[in-house]
Write a protein that holds these residues in place. Structure first.
Motif, PDB file in Angstrom:
ATOM      1  N   MET A   1       0.822  -1.194   0.000  1.00  0.00           N
ATOM      2  CA  MET A   1       0.000   0.000   0.000  1.00  0.00           C
ATOM      3  C   MET A   1       0.868   1.261   0.000  1.00  0.00           C
ATOM      4  SD  MET A   1      -3.101  -0.945  -0.351  1.00  0.00           S
ATOM      5  CE  MET A   1      -3.804   0.652  -0.266  1.00  0.00           C
ATOM      6  N   SER A   2       2.040   1.172   0.590  1.00  0.00           N
ATOM      7  CA  SER A   2       2.906   2.360   0.591  1.00  0.00           C
ATOM      8  C   SER A   2       3.382   2.690  -0.823  1.00  0.00           C
ATOM      9  CB  SER A   2       4.089   2.178   1.537  1.00  0.00           C
ATOM     10  OG  SER A   2       4.903   1.100   1.116  1.00  0.00           O
ATOM     11  N   GLN A   3       3.638   1.669  -1.644  1.00  0.00           N
ATOM     12  CA  GLN A   3       4.033   1.918  -3.029  1.00  0.00           C
ATOM     13  C   GLN A   3       2.865   2.509  -3.817  1.00  0.00           C
ATOM     14  OE1 GLN A   3       5.415  -1.975  -4.132  1.00  0.00           O
ATOM     15  NE2 GLN A   3       7.556  -1.371  -3.874  1.00  0.00           N
ATOM     16  N   PHE A   4       1.668   2.026  -3.556  1.00  0.00           N
ATOM     17  CA  PHE A   4       0.461   2.546  -4.199  1.00  0.00           C
ATOM     18  C   PHE A   4       0.298   4.020  -3.866  1.00  0.00           C
ATOM     19  CE2 PHE A   4      -4.145   3.268  -4.344  1.00  0.00           C
ATOM     20  CZ  PHE A   4      -4.495   2.696  -5.549  1.00  0.00           C
ATOM     21  N   ALA A   5       0.426   4.342  -2.582  1.00  0.00           N
ATOM     22  CA  ALA A   5       0.299   5.728  -2.145  1.00  0.00           C
ATOM     23  C   ALA A   5       1.423   6.588  -2.729  1.00  0.00           C
ATOM     24  CB  ALA A   5       0.319   5.803  -0.625  1.00  0.00           C
ATOM     25  N   GLY A   6       2.627   6.045  -2.783  1.00  0.00           N
ATOM     26  CA  GLY A   6       3.756   6.775  -3.357  1.00  0.00           C
ATOM     27  C   GLY A   6       3.543   7.101  -4.825  1.00  0.00           C
ATOM     28  N   LEU A   7       3.002   6.146  -5.557  1.00  0.00           N
ATOM     29  CA  LEU A   7       2.693   6.391  -6.968  1.00  0.00           C
ATOM     30  C   LEU A   7       1.648   7.485  -7.106  1.00  0.00           C
ATOM     31  CD1 LEU A   7       2.851   5.799  -9.986  1.00  0.00           C
ATOM     32  CD2 LEU A   7       1.214   3.922  -9.610  1.00  0.00           C
ATOM     33  N   ALA A   8       0.622   7.448  -6.257  1.00  0.00           N
ATOM     34  CA  ALA A   8      -0.418   8.484  -6.297  1.00  0.00           C
ATOM     35  C   ALA A   8       0.186   9.862  -6.053  1.00  0.00           C
ATOM     36  CB  ALA A   8      -1.502   8.185  -5.267  1.00  0.00           C
ATOM     37  N   VAL A   9       1.079   9.962  -5.103  1.00  0.00           N
ATOM     38  CA  VAL A   9       1.741  11.239  -4.810  1.00  0.00           C
ATOM     39  C   VAL A   9       2.554  11.710  -6.014  1.00  0.00           C
ATOM     40  CG1 VAL A   9       3.523  12.349  -3.396  1.00  0.00           C
ATOM     41  CG2 VAL A   9       1.784  10.922  -2.305  1.00  0.00           C
ATOM     42  N   GLU A  10       3.329  10.805  -6.608  1.00  0.00           N
ATOM     43  CA  GLU A  10       4.143  11.171  -7.774  1.00  0.00           C
ATOM     44  C   GLU A  10       3.275  11.649  -8.935  1.00  0.00           C
ATOM     45  OE1 GLU A  10       7.250   8.530  -9.109  1.00  0.00           O
ATOM     46  OE2 GLU A  10       7.458   7.725  -7.079  1.00  0.00           O
ATOM     47  N   LEU A  11       2.184  10.942  -9.187  1.00  0.00           N
ATOM     48  CA  LEU A  11       1.298  11.339 -10.277  1.00  0.00           C
ATOM     49  C   LEU A  11       0.684  12.710 -10.018  1.00  0.00           C
ATOM     50  CD1 LEU A  11      -0.433   7.904 -10.944  1.00  0.00           C
ATOM     51  CD2 LEU A  11       1.245   9.051 -12.413  1.00  0.00           C
ATOM     52  N   GLU A  12       0.234  12.930  -8.795  1.00  0.00           N
ATOM     53  CA  GLU A  12      -0.352  14.227  -8.433  1.00  0.00           C
ATOM     54  C   GLU A  12       0.674  15.348  -8.577  1.00  0.00           C
ATOM     55  OE1 GLU A  12      -3.468  15.219  -7.553  1.00  0.00           O
ATOM     56  OE2 GLU A  12      -4.190  13.196  -7.963  1.00  0.00           O
ATOM     57  N   GLU A  13       1.868  15.127  -8.054  1.00  0.00           N
ATOM     58  CA  GLU A  13       2.911  16.151  -8.122  1.00  0.00           C
ATOM     59  C   GLU A  13       3.318  16.455  -9.560  1.00  0.00           C
ATOM     60  OE1 GLU A  13       5.983  14.607  -5.567  1.00  0.00           O
ATOM     61  OE2 GLU A  13       5.023  15.431  -3.762  1.00  0.00           O
ATOM     62  N   SER A  14       3.202  15.470 -10.433  1.00  0.00           N
ATOM     63  CA  SER A  14       3.564  15.643 -11.842  1.00  0.00           C
ATOM     64  C   SER A  14       2.409  16.179 -12.682  1.00  0.00           C
ATOM     65  CB  SER A  14       4.028  14.309 -12.430  1.00  0.00           C
ATOM     66  OG  SER A  14       5.169  13.855 -11.747  1.00  0.00           O
ATOM     67  N   GLY A  15       1.242  16.296 -12.072  1.00  0.00           N
ATOM     68  CA  GLY A  15       0.082  16.795 -12.798  1.00  0.00           C
ATOM     69  C   GLY A  15      -0.502  15.785 -13.785  1.00  0.00           C
ATOM     70  N   VAL A  16      -0.228  14.503 -13.562  1.00  0.00           N
ATOM     71  CA  VAL A  16      -0.727  13.454 -14.445  1.00  0.00           C
ATOM     72  C   VAL A  16      -2.148  13.074 -14.025  1.00  0.00           C
ATOM     73  CG1 VAL A  16      -0.390  11.084 -15.235  1.00  0.00           C
ATOM     74  CG2 VAL A  16       1.597  12.560 -14.834  1.00  0.00           C
ATOM     75  N   LYS A  17      -3.082  13.160 -14.970  1.00  0.00           N
ATOM     76  CA  LYS A  17      -4.449  12.746 -14.681  1.00  0.00           C
ATOM     77  C   LYS A  17      -4.462  11.230 -14.519  1.00  0.00           C
ATOM     78  CE  LYS A  17      -6.738  16.474 -17.115  1.00  0.00           C
ATOM     79  NZ  LYS A  17      -7.714  16.819 -18.159  1.00  0.00           N
ATOM     80  N   HIS A  18      -5.136  10.766 -13.491  1.00  0.00           N
ATOM     81  CA  HIS A  18      -5.146   9.335 -13.228  1.00  0.00           C
ATOM     82  C   HIS A  18      -6.325   8.963 -12.337  1.00  0.00           C
ATOM     83  CE1 HIS A  18      -3.298  11.045  -9.659  1.00  0.00           C
ATOM     84  NE2 HIS A  18      -3.673   9.958  -9.020  1.00  0.00           N
ATOM     85  N   GLU A  19      -6.559   7.683 -12.285  1.00  0.00           N
ATOM     86  CA  GLU A  19      -7.544   7.115 -11.363  1.00  0.00           C
ATOM     87  C   GLU A  19      -6.937   5.821 -10.854  1.00  0.00           C
ATOM     88  OE1 GLU A  19     -11.853   5.054 -11.809  1.00  0.00           O
ATOM     89  OE2 GLU A  19     -11.632   7.045 -12.696  1.00  0.00           O
ATOM     90  N   MET A  20      -6.972   5.627  -9.555  1.00  0.00           N
ATOM     91  CA  MET A  20      -6.397   4.419  -8.961  1.00  0.00           C
ATOM     92  C   MET A  20      -7.477   3.733  -8.132  1.00  0.00           C
ATOM     93  SD  MET A  20      -2.713   6.057  -7.888  1.00  0.00           S
ATOM     94  CE  MET A  20      -2.003   4.553  -7.255  1.00  0.00           C
ATOM     95  N   ILE A  21      -7.599   2.425  -8.327  1.00  0.00           N
ATOM     96  CA  ILE A  21      -8.605   1.649  -7.621  1.00  0.00           C
ATOM     97  C   ILE A  21      -7.925   0.472  -6.938  1.00  0.00           C
ATOM     98  CG2 ILE A  21     -10.703   0.260  -7.857  1.00  0.00           C
ATOM     99  CD1 ILE A  21     -11.257   1.828 -10.468  1.00  0.00           C
ATOM    100  N   THR A  22      -8.269   0.225  -5.690  1.00  0.00           N
ATOM    101  CA  THR A  22      -7.807  -0.974  -5.006  1.00  0.00           C
ATOM    102  C   THR A  22      -9.015  -1.814  -4.639  1.00  0.00           C
ATOM    103  OG1 THR A  22      -7.869   0.058  -2.816  1.00  0.00           O
ATOM    104  CG2 THR A  22      -5.786   0.164  -3.997  1.00  0.00           C
ATOM    105  N   TYR A  23      -8.807  -3.109  -4.597  1.00  0.00           N
ATOM    106  CA  TYR A  23      -9.856  -4.044  -4.196  1.00  0.00           C
ATOM    107  C   TYR A  23      -9.363  -4.757  -2.939  1.00  0.00           C
ATOM    108  CZ  TYR A  23     -11.551  -2.956  -8.828  1.00  0.00           C
ATOM    109  OH  TYR A  23     -11.991  -2.279  -9.939  1.00  0.00           O
ATOM    110  N   SER A  24     -10.002  -4.469  -1.842  1.00  0.00           N
ATOM    111  CA  SER A  24      -9.589  -4.988  -0.547  1.00  0.00           C
ATOM    112  C   SER A  24      -9.428  -6.508  -0.563  1.00  0.00           C
ATOM    113  CB  SER A  24     -10.627  -4.589   0.508  1.00  0.00           C
ATOM    114  OG  SER A  24     -10.253  -5.084   1.775  1.00  0.00           O
ATOM    115  N   GLY A  25      -8.291  -6.962  -0.094  1.00  0.00           N
ATOM    116  CA  GLY A  25      -8.027  -8.390   0.002  1.00  0.00           C
ATOM    117  C   GLY A  25      -7.639  -9.060  -1.298  1.00  0.00           C
TER     118      GLY A  25
END
Length: 63
Positions: A1-25
């Motif tokens: 989950m930390s890598q997922f969150a890190g990617l989200a931060v990088e995308l946001e900081e770079s201004g890249v439009k994105h959508e990320m979905i996780t499926y619990s378990g």
């Protein structure tokens, strides 16, 4: 989950439009039928998201 969150931060900081979905378990390869990693609920949800994305982008309703 930390890598997922890190990617989200990088995308946001770079201004890249994105959508990320996780499926619990749901582990990696959760759509592989017959494997011990298969998760039917996550597979169905991810397929609905995928076909919705295709419909949005192409205007063609998926089967």
């Amino acid at each position: 989950m930390s890598q997922f969150a890190g990617l989200a931060v990088e995308l946001e900081e770079s201004g890249v439009k994105h959508e990320m979905i996780t499926y619990s378990g749901a582990p990696h390869a959760f759509t592989v039928f017959g494997s011990d990693r298969y998760r039917e609920d996550a597979d169905k949800k991810s397929w609905m998201a995928f076909t919705g994305f295709l419909e949005e982008k192409t205007g063609v309703k998926a089967m």
